[in-house]
Design a protein around this motif. Structure first.
Motif, short mmCIF file in Angstrom:
data_model
loop_
_atom_site.label_atom_id
_atom_site.label_comp_id
_atom_site.label_asym_id
_atom_site.label_seq_id
_atom_site.Cartn_x
_atom_site.Cartn_y
_atom_site.Cartn_z
N ALA A 44 50.65 82.24 119.10
CA ALA A 44 50.52 81.22 120.14
C ALA A 44 49.74 80.01 119.65
O ALA A 44 49.91 78.90 120.17
CB ALA A 44 49.84 81.82 121.37
N ARG A 45 48.90 80.20 118.64
CA ARG A 45 48.09 79.11 118.08
C ARG A 45 48.71 78.52 116.83
O ARG A 45 48.12 77.62 116.22
CB ARG A 45 46.68 79.65 117.76
N GLY A 46 49.83 79.04 116.41
CA GLY A 46 50.48 78.54 115.21
C GLY A 46 49.73 78.89 113.94
O GLY A 46 49.87 78.19 112.92
N LEU A 47 48.96 79.98 113.96
CA LEU A 47 48.20 80.39 112.78
C LEU A 47 49.10 81.21 111.85
O LEU A 47 49.89 82.04 112.30
CB LEU A 47 46.98 81.23 113.18
N ALA A 48 48.98 80.96 110.57
CA ALA A 48 49.78 81.67 109.57
C ALA A 48 49.11 82.99 109.23
O ALA A 48 48.00 83.01 108.69
CB ALA A 48 49.94 80.82 108.32
N VAL A 49 49.76 84.11 109.53
CA VAL A 49 49.16 85.43 109.35
C VAL A 49 49.58 86.03 108.01
O VAL A 49 50.77 86.04 107.66
CB VAL A 49 49.56 86.39 110.49
#
Length: 395
Positions: A44-49
């Motif tokens: 939802a935050r556009g963080l790359a996991v």
């Protein structure tokens, strides 16, 4: 998204409605549900996991490569544990990133939010299992040889969680951890301010005591004819309590297994796990020696046997004073205190990663229990402190 909303969103996962406690063992359905919650929040935050071979996760904000500042904690729990031990650090990390983004802050280095697996070791008996494997402290061979109480090997547990056990081993995630800061609820009564900074982690270990005896009939066997390992264990537990008090240390037998575990039978074997901790290595070694000596002497009198096996031993961790003092400065002179609890931060520090810890006040001092608690205002102060620290380290 506010801390309060994030906290409420994950607070029902793995919660026992009868006790109020949480059970999220590594790679169990409840722990996986919490992990999926984390992944959804990152998406939802556009963080790359990024993930590694055992399931540790880091979600990145900012620059796409190079070492960065990582924060976070773990989502697993002890059996029927508290709400704050682990999840507070993960939720606070997400909330801190949200706060910095809302301010318009642009990090000069990546900021990562980590969720590390099986920190408590409640399923496979090895504390900080995910971080130990990631750091190469625990080999893949030894890790995959671990089994849970039902006899399920780690490899099978990973497969059931959709993780290929062939990937278990030292983690490339650590190469991007330029600095690690873990926020955690304080697990004793040492912190009187809302937020504090850790100075060190006490040396500690888990030791398996195996008491061997002779199974026999509870009704017909004379007391003087018995070789009862339960009696040896009972006296050892009392000795551990006394020796720890004398040393100003900690000694706890919190888990026991009895064979054949019949009400009307003298046991043939008692296996008990000792958790021992002290302020320094010498005291810990003397404590273990004193307990073992008294247990051995008692076994001789009872006609039983004793075998002591170290399952995990963690040395003292002294966090880098320069980084610690930098955090204290950012937080306007926050108090500094040691802890007797183990953390992933200790493993990463030993691996050579500059590491620090923030503590949020625990008003009761209770932890690893459904009664574990932190005031909402203190949790919000923790988010504010973590955001300030991340901003300072990533500017």
């Amino acid at each position: 998204m506010s801390f309060e909303s994030l906290w409420a969103d994950q607070s029902a996962i793995g919660r026992n409605p009868d006790t109020g406690g949480y059970t999220r063992g590594g790679w169990t359905p409840t722990e996986r549900e919490a992990t999926h919650w984390f992944l959804n929040q990152c998406a939802a935050r556009g963080l790359a996991v990024e993930s590694d071979g055992i399931g540790n996760l880091i979600a990145w904000w900012g620059a796409s490569d190079g070492p960065g500042v990582v924060t976070g904690s773990h989502l697993d729990s002890v059996i029927d544990g508290g709400a704050f031990d682990g999840p507070l650090g993960v939720v606070s990390a997400l909330a801190a990133v949200d706060r910095l983004r809302a301010e318009g802050f642009e990090p000069s280095v990546p900021i990562g939010v980590g969720a590390f697996v099986e920190e408590e070791g409640s399923r496979f008996g090895m504390p900080c299992l995910g971080s130990r494997v990631a750091a190469g402290v625990l080999s893949a061979e030894k890790a995959l040889a671990l089994t849970d109480r039902a006899g399920v090997p780690l490899g099978l547990a990973l497969e059931q969680a959709g993780i290929d056990p062939a990937g278990v081993g030292p983690s490339p995630l650590l190469q991007r951890m330029g600095t690690f800061v873990e926020l955690h609820v304080e697990q004793g009564r040492g912190l009187t301010a809302p937020v504090g900074v850790a100075s060190s982690i006490w040396p500690h270990g888990r030791f398996r005591f195996t008491f061997g005896g002779e199974a026999n009939h509870a009704g017909t066997t004379l007391m003087e004819d018995r070789h009862d390992p339960m009696l040896t264990y009972a006296m050892t537990a009392l000795a551990a309590n006394k020796q720890a008090r004398l040393a100003g240390a900690r000694a706890t037998f919190g888990r026991v297994s009895v064979e054949p575990n019949g009400t009307n039978a003298v046991p043939s074997q008692v296996t008990a796990w000792l958790d021992a901790r002290a302020a320094d290595t010498a005291t810990l070694e003397l404590l273990l020696a004193a307990i073992t000596k008294q247990a051995t002497e008692r076994a001789e009198r009872d006609g039983t046997t004793l075998q002591v096996t170290p399952e995990s031993v963690s040395p003292i961790v002294n966090f880098p004073t320069g980084l610690r003092d930098r955090l204290v400065g950012v937080l306007d002179g926050a108090p500094v205190l040691p802890t007797g609890a183990g953390h992933d931060a200790g493993v990463f520090s030993d691996a050579g990663i500059p590491t620090a810890m923030l503590f949020v006040r625990n008003p009761t001092g209770i932890s690893h229990s459904p009664a574990e608690y932190a005031e909402q205002d203190d949790c919000l102060a923790g988010v504010e402190a973590l955001a300030a620290v991340l901003k300072d380290l990533a500017k």
